[in-house]
Design an enzyme around this catalytic site. Structure first.
Site, PDB file in Angstrom:
ATOM      1  N   CYS A 174       0.553  -1.315   0.165  1.00 12.17           N
ATOM      2  CA  CYS A 174      -0.030   0.158   0.023  1.00 12.17           C
ATOM      3  C   CYS A 174       0.809   1.218   0.278  1.00 12.17           C
ATOM      4  O   CYS A 174       0.157   2.336  -0.416  1.00 12.17           O
ATOM      5  CB  CYS A 174      -1.318   0.176   1.186  1.00 12.17           C
ATOM      6  SG  CYS A 174      -2.231  -1.525   1.593  1.00 12.17           S
ATOM      7  N   HIS A 181      -9.128   3.140  -2.642  1.00 20.39           N
ATOM      8  CA  HIS A 181      -8.293   2.749  -2.181  1.00 20.39           C
ATOM      9  C   HIS A 181      -7.029   2.037  -3.163  1.00 20.39           C
ATOM     10  O   HIS A 181      -7.835   0.699  -2.827  1.00 20.39           O
ATOM     11  CB  HIS A 181      -8.187   1.991  -0.978  1.00 20.39           C
ATOM     12  CG  HIS A 181      -6.674   1.460  -0.075  1.00 20.39           C
ATOM     13  ND1 HIS A 181      -5.713   2.319  -0.763  1.00 20.39           N
ATOM     14  CD2 HIS A 181      -6.278   0.218   0.413  1.00 20.39           C
ATOM     15  CE1 HIS A 181      -4.954   1.342  -0.542  1.00 20.39           C
ATOM     16  NE2 HIS A 181      -4.857   0.278   0.397  1.00 20.39           N
TER      17      HIS A 181
END
Ligand SMILES: [Zn+2]
Lengths: 141, 379
Positions: free
Chosen positions: B82, B328
């Site tokens: 991430c 996301h």
């Protein structure tokens, strides 16, 4: 008899040992810094020392450190179950299902004493049909 | 070496589902928007870094250059969970800071697989639901419950994070969702992994974002009117923690990166006007208030209760809607966070403008573990 039967059940994690009278978790301790891990490494992940790791038989009692009550998982995985992080009495941390307790936050105080029990890996078998041995945690108080 | 490094152009695509577009098309569109924002063309770009998790094996950066102009510049593909987008940006920053280049492009792009993400380890049988859960909602739930065990943080306090971020997203046209979710709705939505309900989990979407990073010399040549100065770029991996990786540690890594960023910038955490942090799950946001030193240890619950991190509060957090509501797309998230901060520092954030924003902080953390913290100010 198939070969699988003669081999018997297999450990569901590399650090589960089945070659004693009872199944146990084999921990790794760094003589240089005292760090404990379940997995093996080339050097101590805490201090970098080489050739400092000895194995030992982990205790079966500890305390609940954190948890989640899992109500949706990957397809085909039965829910709910309690995913628990347990600190064993020697400081080794393991993750496992917490069983024999209600899946309710009120029943799961942090610091709750638990014990490790071994058993069949929920009936899961591999492509050879072999069964596996897993550990679980249950309240010990 | 360049004294300062600036973002001269930055933009993102609205996050959402783009089944009919390739990684290269999505990344290329963001790259062109960022170049337009900077007033530059592909011929000005001297190097390019492309961040993508699920496109990492496919030379996505080079494919983007085929979309926007093949000038033969060095292109490097980056994958860092991430923290991927922020890591690509940081490589661009290093390349400019070093003095090697004056104009470098950083692109983050992602097309997400459907369904729940998690790291499954196999020994011959599936281990999910046998030794707890490796699913991301459960892993971050456990981190939240660790905080709850130490400080008494409640389910309701975690849920308030989602209420706040969904509210913020109603003012962001580039968020995938723009919908209010009252507290009862957040707490009452499907329980995925206690205490994270469905509305407390970030949204799997596709997306892209890009930034044009330039040297002091180039920024002065082109004009500093809308330039954003990079005050700090910090990246950390996880330090030793006795429970990690049995219990993945999102705290230690973030704390290290934050400390380094504040030291680089020579500022106090209280100087920060707004924060875009890694709220992959509602439980995570509260942990990061403390990890990023927005408050003391154990004070995160009070911060959300008192509205300190809501728009209008002392240090608004995730005014974009955050990962929870903006979405996301792993590789794009880091640069999209920077886009949000840049909007506010330029005074271009519209209805959600943080008044008087001077210094912005962006944060991402990916399990494994990588955490990036950047600090920015208006030039
Ligand atoms: Zn050691």
């Amino acid at each position: 008899m198939t070969q699988t039967d003669t081999l018997g059940p297999r450990p569901a994690l590399p650090w589960i040992r089945l070659d004693g009278p009872e199944p146990f978790v084999e921990g790794r301790l760094c003589r240089a810094c005292g760090a404990r891990t379940a997995a093996t490494h080339l050097a101590c992940p805490a201090c970098g020392a080489r050739d400092s790791i000895e194995t030992y038989r982990a205790p079966t009692t500890g305390k609940l450190h954190a948890y989640s009550i899992v109500r949706r998982s990957y397809p085909g995985v039965p829910v709910p179950f309690i995913s628990a992080i347990v600190d064993l009495d020697d400081g080794l941390t393991l993750k496992g299902n917490l069983i024999n307790v209600a899946a309710e936050p009120e029943a799961l105080p942090v610091g709750m004493p638990v014990r490790m029990v071994f058993g069949d890996a929920l009936g899961r078998t591999d492509k050879d049909g072999a069964s596996y041995v897993a550990f679980f945690f249950e309240p010990s108080a | 070496m360049s004294e300062n490094v600036y973002i001269l152009g930055i933009d993102m695509l609205k996050f959402g589902k783009y089944p009919d577009r390739t990684f290269a098309q999505l990344g290329g569109e963001a790259a062109l928007l960022a170049l337009d924002d900077a007033g530059l063309s592909v011929h000005d770009v001297q190097a390019m870094y492309c961040g993508s998790v699920f496109g990492a094996y496919d030379m996505t950066g080079q494919a983007i250059m085929r979309e926007i102009g093949q000038t033969g510049i060095p292109v490097t593909n980056i994958s860092n969970a991430c923290a991927t987008g922020a890591s690509a940006f940081r490589e661009a920053w290093i390349a400019v800071k070093s003095g090697l280049y004056d104009v470098v492009l950083a692109v983050g792009v992602e097309k997400m697989p459907r369904g729940m993400l998690g790291a499954g380890h196999e020994t011959g049988i599936s281990l999910e639901g046998l030794f707890g859960s490796a699913s991301m909602p459960a892993v971050f739930a456990e981190s939240g419950m660790e905080h709850a065990g130490k400080y008494g943080t409640t389910f309701e306090q975690f849920a308030k994070v989602s209420v706040k971020n969904h509210h913020h997203s109603t003012m962001n046209p580039k968020a995938v969702y723009q919908k209010e979710t009252p507290l009862e709705e957040v707490m009452g939505s499907e329980m995925i992994a206690y205490p994270n309900t469905k509305l407390m989990c970030s949204v799997n979407v596709d997306g892209s974002a890009a930034a044009v990073v330039v040297s002091e010399k180039k920024a002065r040549e082109l004009g500093l009117t809308r330039a954003i100065r990079v005050l700090a770029s910090a990246l950390a991996s996880d330090p030793w923690n006795p429970r990690n990786p049995i219990m993945p540690d999102v705290n230690g890594c973030t704390q290290l990166a934050a400390k380094s960023a504040y030291e680089q910038a020579g500022i106090d955490p209280r100087d920060v006007s707004l924060v875009e942090l890694h709220d992959c799950f509602a439980t995570a946001e509260l942990l990061h208030y403390e990890n990023l030193q927005l408050c003391g240890l154990g004070e995160a619950g009070r911060l959300i209760d008192e509205g300190v991190t809501a728009l209008g509060g002392r240090v608004p957090v995730n005014v974009s809607g955050g990962l929870l509501s903006k979405g996301h797309p792993l590789g794009a998230t880091g640069i999209a966070n920077m886009y949000e901060v840049a909007l506010h520092l330029r005074g271009e954030a519209g209805a959600r403008q943080v008044q008087g924003a001077r210094i912005g902080l962006t944060h991402v953390v990916g399990l494994g573990t990588a955490s990036a913290v950047h600090l920015f100010e208006k030039a």
